[in-house]
Design an enzyme around this catalytic site. Structure first.
Site, short mmCIF file in Angstrom:
data_model
loop_
_atom_site.label_atom_id
_atom_site.label_comp_id
_atom_site.label_asym_id
_atom_site.label_seq_id
_atom_site.Cartn_x
_atom_site.Cartn_y
_atom_site.Cartn_z
N HIS A 7 0.83 -1.20 0.00
CA HIS A 7 0.00 0.00 0.00
C HIS A 7 0.86 1.25 0.00
O HIS A 7 2.05 1.20 0.28
CB HIS A 7 -0.97 0.03 1.19
CG HIS A 7 -0.30 0.07 2.53
ND1 HIS A 7 -0.05 -1.05 3.29
CD2 HIS A 7 0.18 1.11 3.28
CE1 HIS A 7 0.52 -0.71 4.43
NE2 HIS A 7 0.68 0.59 4.45
N HIS A 80 4.04 7.38 3.34
CA HIS A 80 4.97 6.24 3.27
C HIS A 80 4.55 5.27 2.19
O HIS A 80 3.45 5.35 1.66
CB HIS A 80 5.07 5.53 4.63
CG HIS A 80 3.82 4.84 5.09
ND1 HIS A 80 2.84 5.46 5.83
CD2 HIS A 80 3.38 3.58 4.89
CE1 HIS A 80 1.87 4.60 6.08
NE2 HIS A 80 2.16 3.44 5.53
N GLU A 131 7.82 1.47 4.82
CA GLU A 131 7.27 0.47 5.73
C GLU A 131 7.52 -0.90 5.12
O GLU A 131 7.25 -1.11 3.94
CB GLU A 131 5.76 0.69 5.91
CG GLU A 131 5.09 -0.33 6.82
CD GLU A 131 3.58 -0.09 7.00
OE1 GLU A 131 3.00 0.74 6.28
OE2 GLU A 131 3.00 -0.76 7.87
CO CO Z 1 1.20 1.65 6.17
#
Ligand code: CO
Length: 140
Positions: A7, A80, A131
């Site tokens: 994502h 992110h 991440e």
């Molecule tokens: Co995230």
């Protein structure tokens, strides 16, 4: 070492307003309810796309790590990028061995998808907060 793009995280001062944007203007048809992730200090929901997701995050509580970001980016913005990895501890150790800075204690935490995650400092990642998320086992 990194696998799928899981994502893209987008910070917003208002998830409700961001959901309206993705649904009504961009035409997204699958958006989860928002929920509180108290430990991470965020409200979160996911916009489901055919090949990935947008993670909308809004500050929760006075100590939210998003407060500084939104102070610099009052309208919100891309926060992110999350890639899947097979083994989160191996990924953490590899990042450190290559000189990258893993945020916090470096102990993985449970992320929004219920698997362990770490964050790598943008100063070592070309300005992008990364991440890394262990791939959910049910996807295998
Ligand atoms: Co995230």
């Amino acid at each position: 070492m990194i696998g799928k793009l899981n994502h893209v995280g987008v910070a917003t001062p208002s998830i409700d307003a961001a959901v309206a944007l993705y649904r009504d203007v961009l035409g997204a048809t699958s958006i989860t309810e928002k929920w509180a992730m108290e430990e991470q200090g965020v409200w979160v929901c996911f916009v489901n796309l055919p090949n990935s997701q947008i993670e909308l995050i809004e500050p929760l509580g006075d100590n939210s790590p998003l407060k500084g970001f939104l102070a610099k980016n009052p309208a919100g913005g891309q926060h992110h990028v999350c890639f899947e990895v097979e083994d989160i501890l191996a990924a953490r150790d590899e990042m450190r061995a290559k000189g990258a800075t893993v945020l916090g204690t470096g102990e993985p935490r449970i992320g929004a998808h219920g698997t362990q995650v770490i964050f790598v400092h943008p100063k070592d990642m070309g300005g992008v907060l990364i991440e890394l998320m262990e791939t959910p086992k049910e996807n295998h």
